[in-house]
Design a protein around this motif. Structure first.
Motif, short mmCIF file in Angstrom:
data_model
loop_
_atom_site.label_atom_id
_atom_site.label_comp_id
_atom_site.label_asym_id
_atom_site.label_seq_id
_atom_site.Cartn_x
_atom_site.Cartn_y
_atom_site.Cartn_z
N TYR A 1 47.58 32.68 47.79
CA TYR A 1 46.98 34.00 47.59
C TYR A 1 47.25 34.97 48.74
CZ TYR A 1 44.89 32.87 43.22
OH TYR A 1 44.73 32.56 41.88
N GLY B 1 50.32 38.41 48.18
CA GLY B 1 50.03 39.78 47.72
C GLY B 1 49.80 40.71 48.90
N HIS C 1 54.83 35.02 44.96
CA HIS C 1 53.69 35.67 44.31
C HIS C 1 53.73 35.45 42.79
CE1 HIS C 1 50.53 38.74 44.37
NE2 HIS C 1 51.16 39.42 43.43
N ARG D 1 53.05 31.76 41.98
CA ARG D 1 51.62 31.47 42.04
C ARG D 1 50.96 31.83 40.70
NH1 ARG D 1 47.69 35.08 44.14
NH2 ARG D 1 48.91 36.58 42.95
N SER E 1 47.76 33.04 35.93
CA SER E 1 47.12 34.33 36.24
C SER E 1 47.54 35.43 35.27
CB SER E 1 47.45 34.75 37.67
OG SER E 1 47.02 33.78 38.56
N GLY F 1 52.64 44.09 37.29
CA GLY F 1 53.29 43.37 38.40
C GLY F 1 54.78 43.22 38.13
N TRP F 2 55.10 42.87 36.90
CA TRP F 2 56.51 42.69 36.53
C TRP F 2 57.29 43.99 36.73
CZ3 TRP F 2 59.47 44.95 32.63
CH2 TRP F 2 60.72 44.37 32.44
N THR G 1 56.75 46.12 39.05
CA THR G 1 57.05 46.24 40.49
C THR G 1 58.30 45.42 40.81
OG1 THR G 1 55.70 44.37 41.20
CG2 THR G 1 54.62 46.50 41.15
N HIS H 1 48.60 48.40 39.96
CA HIS H 1 48.50 46.93 39.95
C HIS H 1 47.19 46.49 40.60
CE1 HIS H 1 50.15 42.86 39.98
NE2 HIS H 1 50.07 42.77 41.30
N LEU I 1 43.91 44.78 38.96
CA LEU I 1 43.38 43.51 39.49
C LEU I 1 41.88 43.63 39.70
CD1 LEU I 1 43.87 40.68 40.90
CD2 LEU I 1 43.91 41.96 43.03
N SER J 1 40.04 38.61 40.47
CA SER J 1 41.09 37.64 40.78
C SER J 1 40.88 36.35 40.00
CB SER J 1 41.06 37.31 42.27
OG SER J 1 41.40 38.43 43.02
N ASN J 2 41.98 35.74 39.65
CA ASN J 2 41.96 34.38 39.13
C ASN J 2 41.83 33.44 40.34
OD1 ASN J 2 42.34 32.29 37.25
ND2 ASN J 2 44.56 32.32 37.52
C1 HEM Z 1 55.49 44.81 45.58
C2 HEM Z 1 54.98 44.12 44.64
C3 HEM Z 1 53.58 43.59 44.55
C4 HEM Z 1 52.49 43.80 45.35
C5 HEM Z 1 52.40 44.67 46.60
C6 HEM Z 1 51.41 43.03 44.80
C7 HEM Z 1 50.14 42.98 45.34
C8 HEM Z 1 49.13 42.15 44.89
C9 HEM Z 1 47.90 41.90 45.58
C10 HEM Z 1 47.51 42.49 46.94
C11 HEM Z 1 47.20 41.02 44.84
C12 HEM Z 1 45.83 40.42 45.21
C13 HEM Z 1 46.03 39.31 46.22
C14 HEM Z 1 46.70 38.11 45.61
O1 HEM Z 1 46.21 37.63 44.59
O2 HEM Z 1 47.74 37.68 46.13
C15 HEM Z 1 47.95 40.75 43.64
C16 HEM Z 1 47.55 39.91 42.60
C17 HEM Z 1 48.29 39.64 41.47
N1 HEM Z 1 49.60 40.02 41.25
FE1 HEM Z 1 50.72 41.19 42.43
N2 HEM Z 1 51.85 42.38 43.67
C18 HEM Z 1 53.17 42.68 43.49
C19 HEM Z 1 54.01 42.19 42.50
C20 HEM Z 1 53.61 41.37 41.45
C21 HEM Z 1 54.47 40.83 40.43
C22 HEM Z 1 55.98 41.03 40.38
C23 HEM Z 1 53.68 40.13 39.56
C24 HEM Z 1 54.07 39.38 38.32
C25 HEM Z 1 55.12 39.54 37.61
C26 HEM Z 1 52.32 40.20 40.06
C27 HEM Z 1 51.23 39.62 39.45
C28 HEM Z 1 49.98 39.51 40.02
C29 HEM Z 1 48.87 38.79 39.44
C30 HEM Z 1 48.86 38.07 38.07
C31 HEM Z 1 47.81 38.87 40.34
C32 HEM Z 1 46.44 38.22 40.21
C33 HEM Z 1 46.61 36.80 40.63
C34 HEM Z 1 45.36 35.98 40.63
O3 HEM Z 1 44.28 36.56 40.71
O4 HEM Z 1 45.51 34.75 40.53
N3 HEM Z 1 52.32 40.96 41.20
N4 HEM Z 1 49.15 41.43 43.70
#
Ligand code: HEM
Length: 412
Positions: A36, A39, A102, A105, A111, A123-124, A126, A204, A208, A213-214
């Motif tokens: 985690y 992110g 990320h 995970r 998630s 997220g995809w 991004t 994103h 969230l 969060s998951n």
């Molecule tokens: C520059 C790109 C990205 C940034 C800055 C970013 C940032 C974050 C942050 C800060 C979180 C919360 C902390 C964490 O759970 O790690 C998060 C959660 C999440 N992100 Fe991203 N993310 C990015 C790209 C992506 C991509 C490419 C995907 C999927 C294709 C994605 C899917 C998710 C998901 C599903 C969560 C929730 C995960 C959970 O709660 O288990 N993110 N993201």
């Protein structure tokens, strides 16, 4: 005095409420683990890229005649220019390493499943933007690899039946890759794509915080709440989560600085050696390979060596490569499992996820070396196993036997 000033602002703009909702009091599950951290680190890298990028921009010249020389000027004459450039090149690789961790995970802990489908899709986006940023940035130094990578990737559009050639000319802005092409890629790299990335990351995070969060157990932490309505299995982001994140930033920066200061070309992976030569449209490099983070998809592109239904092998390779990137977005609808986390999923999910990881790494290797007949067969095989993880998911995730999921999160 401070309280008074703050309440003056709060009556006009919900600053404190927003900070509390999205930062300090954000309820983070108590069982979050090392996966985690990516992110938060992604946001740190975004800041590094924006700052170093703006500095590079002050001395970079986006013309075919001046681009390569301006990079040499930055490296040799601009005060700390070498450091700023290495910061940016190391940042690019770090960005991709982190985004893959990320995404992985998310795949491990489900998630992307309900109610986080939209969060996953955003997220995809991004990731897609990052791929475009990486490509457009790679062309800017106008070295041999920049030029020929642009040549290879852009020519893929020319393979589209019926209107490919016209489309290619339109994208290039010229009949061949030239200063005009460089100039438009520059505009995309420094204005449109970073802006879009910032906006999409913002959305994103909003998404969230809407669904929460998951966690590694994939259980719904909102089911059990205390008398104030705070989920029992969560802790406020500040100070409990941020200390982990800041610790991770420290460790990450040690690695980052090590590469930046002592190993800036990363053995040819962070900066390819061929790119130390200026672009020459009369001399093709011996092996054209993309940066390491695109190599799995490059291997897919090269794996298709045969035409089919009147479509050229090149076009089919392009389609397979694009599908390899696009298919992630369908994950929320491919997974039929009643269980989120891989911890409680059945043996088939575990098998196919492992197969996916192996395929990704093998394809990554195959895409980074020259192709031979045997390597092409391997690339074809691992392209199939890569897609098997996704395409067979509706079947194996539905019928496999899962383990019982606990009501509340578990702590090891
Ligand atoms: C520059 C790109 C990205 C940034 C800055 C970013 C940032 C974050 C942050 C800060 C979180 C919360 C902390 C964490 O759970 O790690 C998060 C959660 C999440 N992100 Fe991203 N993310 C990015 C790209 C992506 C991509 C490419 C995907 C999927 C294709 C994605 C899917 C998710 C998901 C599903 C969560 C929730 C995960 C959970 O709660 O288990 N993110 N993201």
């Amino acid at each position: 005095m401070v309280t008074k000033i703050m309440s003056w602002f709060d009556e006009r703009l919900p600053i404190t409420a927003t900070i509390e909702r999205h930062l300090t009091k954000y309820p983070a599950p108590i069982n979050m683990n090392i996966w985690y951290l990516a992110g938060f680190l992604l946001i740190v890298v975004l800041v590094i890229q924006l700052i170093s990028g703006i500095w590079l921009l002050m001395s970079y010249e986006p013309t075919a005649e001046g681009a390569f020389a301006s990079i040499q000027y930055i490296m040799r004459d601009v005060e700390y220019g070498w450091m700023i450039r290495y910061m940016h090149t190391t940042g690019a690789s770090a960005f991709f390493a982190l985004i893959y961790l990320h995404m992985f995970r998310g795949m491990m802990y489900g998630s992307y499943q309900k109610p986080r489908e939209l969060l996953w899709v955003i997220g995809w986006f991004t990731y897609l933007l990052l791929c475009m940023l990486g490509f457009t940035g790679y062309v800017l130094p106008w070295g041999q690899m920049s030029f020929w990578a642009a040549q290879v990737i852009m020519s893929l559009f020319g393979s589209i039946p019926f209107f490919g050639e016209e489309l290619l000319t339109w994208i290039r802005g010229d009949y061949l890759i030239s200063g005009i092409t460089l100039n438009r890629l520059f505009a995309l790299h420094v204005v449109l794509l970073p802006l879009a990335l910032i906006v999409v990351i913002f959305v994103h995070i909003l998404a969230l915080h809407e669904v929460g969060s998951n966690n590694p157990d994939g259980v719904d932490v909102k089911k059990f709440k205390d008398e104030d309505g705070v989920p029992l299995d969560t802790k406020p982001f500040f100070p409990y989560d941020i200390v982990h994140d800041l610790y991770a930033v420290g460790v990450f920066l040690i690695f980052f600085c090590f590469i930046m200061f002592f190993y800036p070309d990363g053995g040819g992976y962070v900066i390819e050696y061929v790119n130390y030569e200026a672009a020459d449209n009369l001399k093709t490099p011996e092996h054209i390979v993309p940066s390491w983070y695109y190599t799995p998809y490059y291997a897919m592109l090269r794996a298709i060596t045969f035409p089919l239904f009147g479509l050229s092998a090149k076009f089919l390779g392009f389609v397979v490569m694009a599908a390899g990137i696009a298919i992630f977005v369908a994950l929320p609808w491919l997974d039929r499992s009643p269980v989120k986390s891989i911890r409680y999923k059945g043996v088939y999910s575990k098998f196919f996820l492992t197969l996916f990881v192996i395929s990704f790494f093998v394809l990554g290797y195959l895409g980074s070396v020259a192709s031979t007949p045997i390597r092409t067969i391997l690339a074809q095989f691992f392209t199939c196993t890569y897609f098997a993880y996704f395409l067979l998911m509706p079947i194996y995730s539905k019928y496999e036997k899962c383990n019982p999921v606990p009501d509340r999160v578990t702590l090891s």
